[in-house]
Design an enzyme around this catalytic site. Sequence first.
Site, short mmCIF file in Angstrom:
data_model
loop_
_atom_site.label_atom_id
_atom_site.label_comp_id
_atom_site.label_asym_id
_atom_site.label_seq_id
_atom_site.Cartn_x
_atom_site.Cartn_y
_atom_site.Cartn_z
N SER A 1 39.55 33.67 43.29
CA SER A 1 39.30 35.09 43.07
C SER A 1 38.94 35.41 41.61
CB SER A 1 40.54 35.88 43.46
OG SER A 1 41.64 35.50 42.64
N LYS B 1 40.58 39.80 33.83
CA LYS B 1 40.42 40.00 35.27
C LYS B 1 40.95 41.39 35.65
CE LYS B 1 41.31 37.39 39.54
NZ LYS B 1 41.93 36.16 40.08
N SER C 1 42.72 29.94 42.42
CA SER C 1 41.78 30.98 41.99
C SER C 1 41.36 30.95 40.54
CB SER C 1 42.37 32.36 42.32
OG SER C 1 42.31 32.60 43.69
#
Length: 578
Positions: A201, A122, A225
């Site tokens: 996210s 990420k 998330s």
Amino acid sequence: MKIRARVGHVLALLAVLETGCLCAQTSTPARKIALPEAMDQDLLEITIPQLEQLYRSQKYTVAEVVRWHIARIQKYNGIYRAVQNLDMSGALATAAREDAEAAAGGSNFARPPLWGVPIVTKANTSIQGLITTDGWKGYMIPGHELIAPKDATIVRKLRAAGAVILGQTNMPDFAASDTNRSSAYGRTGNAYDVRFSPGGSSGGTVTAVTSNFALLGNGTDTGNSIRMPAATSSVVGVFPTRGLVSIAGIAPLDWLLDNTGPIARDVTDAAIALSVIAGEDPQDPRTIGSAAKAQPGPYAQYLKSQALQGKRFGVPAFILAGAGIPFQGIPASALASEVAADTAAARLPLRPETRAAFMEAIEGLRAAGATVVFDDSILPDSFAVTVARVGTVPYVREGTERFLAEYGPADYHSADQYRKAVGSALPATIIGGADETKPKDRPPLMQSAFESDPQAEANVLTPRRKALEAYNETLDRLHLDGFVYPATQMPPPDETMPQDGKISEGPHSDTGWVNMIGVPAVVVPGGFYTDGLPFGLELSARPWKDGDLLGWAYAYEQATRHRRPPVLVEKGLLRDAR
């Protein structure tokens, strides 16, 4: 020897390839890689154990496998925009090195657990020499890029285990959204239908993994998330017991709630990855002492098809009732009227189609030998009220300051230095202060150091302790092993159409309480809605019972086999959409 010839080919390829990124970090396009479609049969939906066998039989080299994944990213990423930064040169260099090591080691070569496994990380997770965009364009200002001086702890562990990092996945600014729109790179689409949200996210990672751009990746989770995006995309998302895995080197949204864990296409791969990244780290104090409390790895040892036999799971009543919990909670200083307003605003009804999908999904638990208990006393609305008082907003700046001090670039190692270097301040989202998303009649909360703030007990520690006690008391009273519930309160929304009269904010969930008390949770594919979009089932367990939790997820996966891969498109409504 066949493998030596392939290593030579890869080294020659590296000499002529451009150092390009399919990304927001450079305008230089990456050279396209074309590979025979015959590899698709072997590599689509491949697992880590299966890939290891291909390497042992010398059917493919690491370079060939990496190039296949890069070609797939190049083919589809313009539509789905899951990978923000494709580090082609870095990935191919790692592949060439590993192939050379295998050739030199011969038949006695011992491969570490993720050797030759293509992964993504990420964009808030520091990789030495790359920009940690955190999804935000403000960390990409020319001359002031947040270029990581060193790897995050989990990146260092993944590299040591042999993983090949293909690049960084898209995410919303600072991970502060339930959908995946980024000022750094635009919008990520759901692999099952690009018009729909993959959640946030960690939506970039789940779209990359479910699309076979990589075998696995990491997500981060401050309020849902990892788990909510995993639910939208028929993948496995693991939220470890907070303290099992270090978050050092990950740009924080709220360091008192943040966590990181693996996202994979099946439970076995997730368990292998968790075994690699778990462990104590002096840079993350919450991990100290975890080895004595946690079930020992490797976590694959807990994966048994009969693991659900005789187990009992309770369904939290407050989730079915839609009793919401405000993100980052409510601090002790809040007035009664503010508490009431925030609690009412956080209510999140369970949509009828999601309730129906949940009821169908738990039949898989029952078929595998588990009992599912519904009772109004199982984590009722009063639990939501208690956990909602874990108020962490007064301490967000401390996390950002610590991160920048260790992982900031040369010209700024604090929020003040960023402002002086760039000429504008970091947003309130990560340093506190006035926040335009909050009611205008409330003054901003003063930022404090958590360890020395006399209000930390009332703001965080006491309500967290009470909520965890209520969680464990319910397990004890009803002889439950864990809890089961829908990972989202609604299906993924269509982001080409207004939702409730405004632009979509993603598929919200009622699962942020897991972050507030730090217990482990996992999402597994739980089936599909009638429109073909995935539904995810979430399970949680007692603290430090991560092995048992993965065992239950594995048994459910084996009993139901819900996952099916998406059919990707090469052209679409939202190509290169921002």
